[in-house]
Design a protein around this motif. Structure first.
Motif, PDB file in Angstrom:
ATOM      1  N   SER A 127      -4.595 -11.445  -2.123  1.00 43.94           N
ATOM      2  CA  SER A 127      -3.515 -10.699  -2.891  1.00 43.94           C
ATOM      3  C   SER A 127      -4.154  -9.298  -3.239  1.00 43.94           C
ATOM      4  O   SER A 127      -3.382  -8.058  -3.106  1.00 43.94           O
ATOM      5  N   TYR A 128      -5.259  -8.917  -3.457  1.00 46.61           N
ATOM      6  CA  TYR A 128      -6.062  -7.733  -4.189  1.00 46.61           C
ATOM      7  C   TYR A 128      -6.677  -7.134  -3.112  1.00 46.61           C
ATOM      8  O   TYR A 128      -7.231  -6.112  -3.247  1.00 46.61           O
ATOM      9  N   TYR A 165       2.424 -12.166  -7.086  1.00 48.84           N
ATOM     10  CA  TYR A 165       2.269 -12.676  -5.685  1.00 48.84           C
ATOM     11  C   TYR A 165       2.108 -14.181  -5.526  1.00 48.84           C
ATOM     12  O   TYR A 165       1.799 -14.976  -6.661  1.00 48.84           O
ATOM     13  N   TRP A 198     -11.001 -10.539   2.895  1.00 50.12           N
ATOM     14  CA  TRP A 198      -9.808 -10.871   2.569  1.00 50.12           C
ATOM     15  C   TRP A 198      -9.214 -12.233   2.040  1.00 50.12           C
ATOM     16  O   TRP A 198      -7.975 -12.438   1.716  1.00 50.12           O
ATOM     17  N   GLU A 228      -3.580  -4.784   1.591  1.00 51.24           N
ATOM     18  CA  GLU A 228      -2.213  -4.593   1.183  1.00 51.24           C
ATOM     19  C   GLU A 228      -1.296  -5.496   2.136  1.00 51.24           C
ATOM     20  O   GLU A 228      -0.550  -6.253   1.432  1.00 51.24           O
ATOM     21  N   ASP A 229      -1.594  -5.558   3.180  1.00 47.56           N
ATOM     22  CA  ASP A 229      -0.551  -6.575   4.242  1.00 47.56           C
ATOM     23  C   ASP A 229      -1.559  -7.597   5.143  1.00 47.56           C
ATOM     24  O   ASP A 229      -1.993  -7.116   6.253  1.00 47.56           O
ATOM     25  N   SER A 254       5.355  -1.462  -5.977  1.00 45.91           N
ATOM     26  CA  SER A 254       4.049  -2.057  -5.880  1.00 45.91           C
ATOM     27  C   SER A 254       3.884  -3.362  -5.023  1.00 45.91           C
ATOM     28  O   SER A 254       2.940  -3.658  -4.733  1.00 45.91           O
ATOM     29  N   PRO A 283       3.619  -5.460  -1.803  1.00 46.59           N
ATOM     30  CA  PRO A 283       3.446  -5.238  -0.544  1.00 46.59           C
ATOM     31  C   PRO A 283       4.760  -5.458   0.450  1.00 46.59           C
ATOM     32  O   PRO A 283       5.453  -6.256  -0.108  1.00 46.59           O
ATOM     33  N   ARG A 284       4.955  -5.080   1.592  1.00 46.57           N
ATOM     34  CA  ARG A 284       5.605  -5.308   2.506  1.00 46.57           C
ATOM     35  C   ARG A 284       5.591  -6.748   3.001  1.00 46.57           C
ATOM     36  O   ARG A 284       6.524  -7.205   3.462  1.00 46.57           O
TER      37      ARG A 284
END
Length: 350
Positions: free
Chosen positions: A116-117, A75, A168, A120-121, A15, A17-18
């Motif tokens: 954070s939510y 995070y 974002w 994704e990246d 879960s 993220p990269r």
């Protein structure tokens, strides 16, 4: 129990993220800390805590307490300004020239929850958005305007990124284009254009210099002619003034000589002295006749000096009679001197 912990850890690894697990992303946030009940959050970092899989709260910098097993730091967001290199990409300008362009993006996280939510990246999303926006903006400009309007291009890219990144929680501060690479042929043509423009400027400057030189030479000649004419005018004025003064001086000298002569003639034996002066002048003029010309006109009685003197004195006596300022006694004395035979002057002339 061990199987459950392993599954939970594997699930958490999937879960995450990269963005938070790759070494390149260490500048975005520190590694995820473990729940040790007492946690110390560094300055300019925001830790996102989840309780039983749901968002619970954001830990502020300083001392914080968590419940073991229930709370977990999911995070870690950095609130510092972040610098991202935008990879080089190709773009086509308005005049169909393919460009290779890259840049640098400066951004900051304003809302850790959205960062954070919401995506994704974040870095990958912002980088892709910057690339697409840059290609779109370059397609609106020609090649010449791309080099001249870098500031406008950068501001347009920042404005477009901020419109899309509000959800974002990321704010783009500025975008700078690093390098713009053009094809070799286009570069050669641009170099030729620059050289032609420089030659044109040099030719224009040379022609302007020649024109200015000709104008200066003409102005110099004009001023020289004006000064020469003014000098000639002043010389003529001075010459005329000198000649006038000379004439006046001669007239004054002659008038003074005539006054002195008239005064001398009015004295006793003045006519005899005048006769002697006339005789001397006659002899001197007669002696110079042969020196000045080969053709000589002589009177019939050249040897009769007394006759010539009498004739000259007769002319003087006639002029003295017509002058109202001549004394009467002088006229009578002149007639007596000019008439040795006792006859009047009019009869002798006949």
């Amino acid at each position: 129990a061990l199987l459950t912990v392993f599954r939970d850890s594997s699930t958490s690894q999937r879960s995450v993220p990269r963005l938070w697990v790759t070494p390149v992303q260490q500048r975005w946030a520190s590694s995820l800390p473990m729940n040790t009940v007492v946690l110390f959050v560094p300055q300019q970092e925001a830790w996102i805590v989840e309780r039983m899989g749901r968002f619970h709260r954001i830990l502020e910098p300083g001392l914080n307490f968590l419940i073991p097993l229930l709370d977990r730091v999911r995070y870690v967001q950095s609130l510092k300004e972040i610098v991202i290199d935008v990879p080089e990409q190709s773009a086509v300008s308005l005049d169909n020239v393919t460009l290779q362009i890259d840049g640098v993006l400066y951004l900051r996280i304003l809302d850790p929850f959205k960062a954070s939510y919401g995506v994704e990246d974040p870095e990958y999303a912002v980088t892709q958005l910057a690339q697409t926006t840059m290609r779109s903006e370059l397609g609106k400009l020609t090649l010449d305007k791309v080099f001249r309007e870098r500031e406008s291009l950068n501001s347009n890219i920042v404005h477009s990124i901020n419109q899309a990144s509000d959800d974002w929680g990321i704010r783009c501060l500025r975008y700078e284009i690093k390098d713009i690479h053009v094809p070799p042929r286009v570069k050669e043509s641009m170099q030729m254009q620059v050289e032609a423009e420089r030659r044109k400027r040099a030719t224009v400057l040379e022609s302007e210099g020649t024109r200015e030189s000709a104008i200066n030479v003409a102005e110099g000649r004009k001023q020289a002619q004006i000064l020469a004419s003014e000098g000639e005018k002043a010389e003529q004025i001075n010459k005329a003034a000198g000649e006038a003064q000379a004439v006046l001086a001669k007239a004054e000298a002659k008038a003074k000589a005539i006054r002195l002569l008239s005064e001398a003639l009015a004295e006793q034996n003045g006519n005899a002295a005048a006769s002697l002066s006339v005789a001397e002048q006659y002899v001197s003029a007669f002696s110079n006749l042969a020196k000045e010309s080969n053709t000589i006109l002589l009177p019939s009685n050249t040897g009769d000096i007394s006759g010539m003197v009498s004739q000259a004195m007769t002319i003087y006596g006639s002029l003295a009679k017509t002058s109202p300022r001549t004394p009467a006694g002088v006229e009578e004395t002149s007639e007596d001197l000019l008439s040795p035979s006792g006859s009047p002057p009019e009869q002798r002339t006949q």
